[in-house]
Design an enzyme around this catalytic site. Structure first.
Site: not given
Length: 397
Positions: A151, A179, A199-200, A325
């Site tokens: 990422n 990613q 992940s959306a 994050c």
């Protein structure tokens, strides 16, 4: 002031098509998907349809898709849940030093609970060493987890080769594909992936919803209790609107993948070329031929990254110094140190991540502002305690 968003690896805006698909689930089709009455059954059909779309997109079965609140939850569940469920086979996990914090923190938790974790080194471009991977596998190894694409660097690992090594040793293979998913075609059966995180909100879908692909042959323990949702493996009311939005985002990503990737690759090459033409003493991290096109990690030698980020933000340019994050952490990015950067250069690194809505005009504007900001910060570099110097052997590209 024009605002330019160059932090798409952190999150993307929700597309109008996705929002339109979600709206009825907030207003007219608002039942609990796990309720047995007609309101619930109607929404359950929408959730099942989204599950089918996601499963089909990776060549999986629908009952191998489990919805979560995020990619981080899916990562944590995969690491902890699989480790505890397969403890009878061993207590050893292998991962890399450049994984997402949700993987690394889950591994630290396991270490406190009787597990052993091996952390693989990476080279200057972020690639693991296959000889080290093979030599790290023991009779007690139960799982290998290596992210599909990093990422912060965009580096794409040879996931198929890693999966093959894992399976030859009878080891479960998990990958964080947050990613990559929606930006590359991923065939979990063809590659040999046993568990995969998605992940959306990285693909113009809603925040607050992720998914874990789990091969039906892989055992996993529940880590969120309180209900029989997700076929009894994860408690919690289904985020029905989010799931519907996720399914729609996947549908759109699959439809537009070729067009988007072509645009992002051209835009990325343009960005790097223009940046290196006008800003001196920089270094582009990662091998540009083996990475995601939208992620560009740049060392601005002698310029404090946090100071540059702040200066750009004040002028309407959104960028990042690393993973979203971990932005509240005062420590240097673990990814930058893992690829061998010293503290000074690690602190001088900015991540630019382009999206399908960015334009060449925005890139031109952003680069002019970046150059001006870098020049100003270098002029006063002594104030920030940094020396303007090149890394040995570094060039602009």
């Amino acid at each position: 002031m024009e605002k330019i968003y160059l932090d798409n690896a952190s999150t993307t805006n929700i597309s109008a098509e996705v929002l339109n698909a979600m709206t009825p689930v907030f207003t007219s089709q608002y039942g609990n998907a796990n309720s047995i009455h007609s309101f619930g059954r109607d929404v359950a059909k929408l959730v099942d349809n989204a599950r089918d779309i996601i499963a089909d997109s990776i060549n999986a079965k629908s009952n191998e898709i489990y919805f979560t609140s995020s990619g981080s939850e899916a990562n944590s569940w995969a690491i902890v849940g699989i480790a505890f469920a397969n403890r009878d086979k061993g207590n050893h996990i292998i991962t890399s030093k450049i994984e997402h914090p949700s993987i690394l923190e889950a591994c630290k938790f396991l270490e406190k609970n009787g597990f052993e974790v091996s952390y693989l080194n990476v080279d200057r471009n972020g690639f693991i060493d296959f000889a080290e991977l093979i030599s790290s596998i023991k009779s007690s190894t139960i799982m290998i987890s290596v992210m599909f694409a990093n990422n912060e660097l965009g580096t794409i690992q040879n996931i198929k080769a890693i999966a093959q090594i894992a399976h030859e040793k009878g080891v479960i293979f998990h990958t964080d594909a947050v990613q990559v998913y929606g930006n590359m075609n991923v065939d979990v059966q063809g590659i040999g992936i046993d568990a995969m995180t998605m992940s959306a909100h990285k693909i113009y879908g809603p925040k607050g919803v992720g998914a874990l692909y789990l091969n039906n042959n892989v055992k996993i323990d529940t880590i969120i209790f309180g209900g029989n949702q997700e076929r009894g493996k994860r408690g919690g009311t289904t985020n029905s609107a989010g799931v519907v939005g996720f399914g729609k985002a996947v549908e759109i990503a699959k439809r537009d993948m070729v067009t988007n990737n072509h645009k992002l690759r051209n835009l990325s090459e343009y960005f790097v070329r223009k940046l290196t033409e006008v800003v001196e003493n920089i270094h582009i991290n990662a091998n540009i031929r083996q990475k995601l096109p939208n992620i560009i990690s740049v060392i601005f030698v002698g310029v404090d990254g946090e100071s540059l980020l702040t200066k750009l933000d004040m002028q309407g340019i959104a960028v990042s110094t690393g993973s979203a994050c971990s932005t509240n952490s005062l420590t240097v990015s673990h990814v930058m140190t893992a690829i061998g950067l010293d503290t000074d250069n690690a602190k001088c690194t900015i991540r630019f991540s382009l999206g399908k809505n960015n334009s060449y005009e925005e890139i031109d504007t952003a680069i002019a502002i970046i150059k001006k900001s870098v020049d100003e910060l270098r002029e006063f570099s002594s104030t920030y305690g940094l020396k303007t110097r090149k890394r040995k052997g570094d060039k602009n590209v």
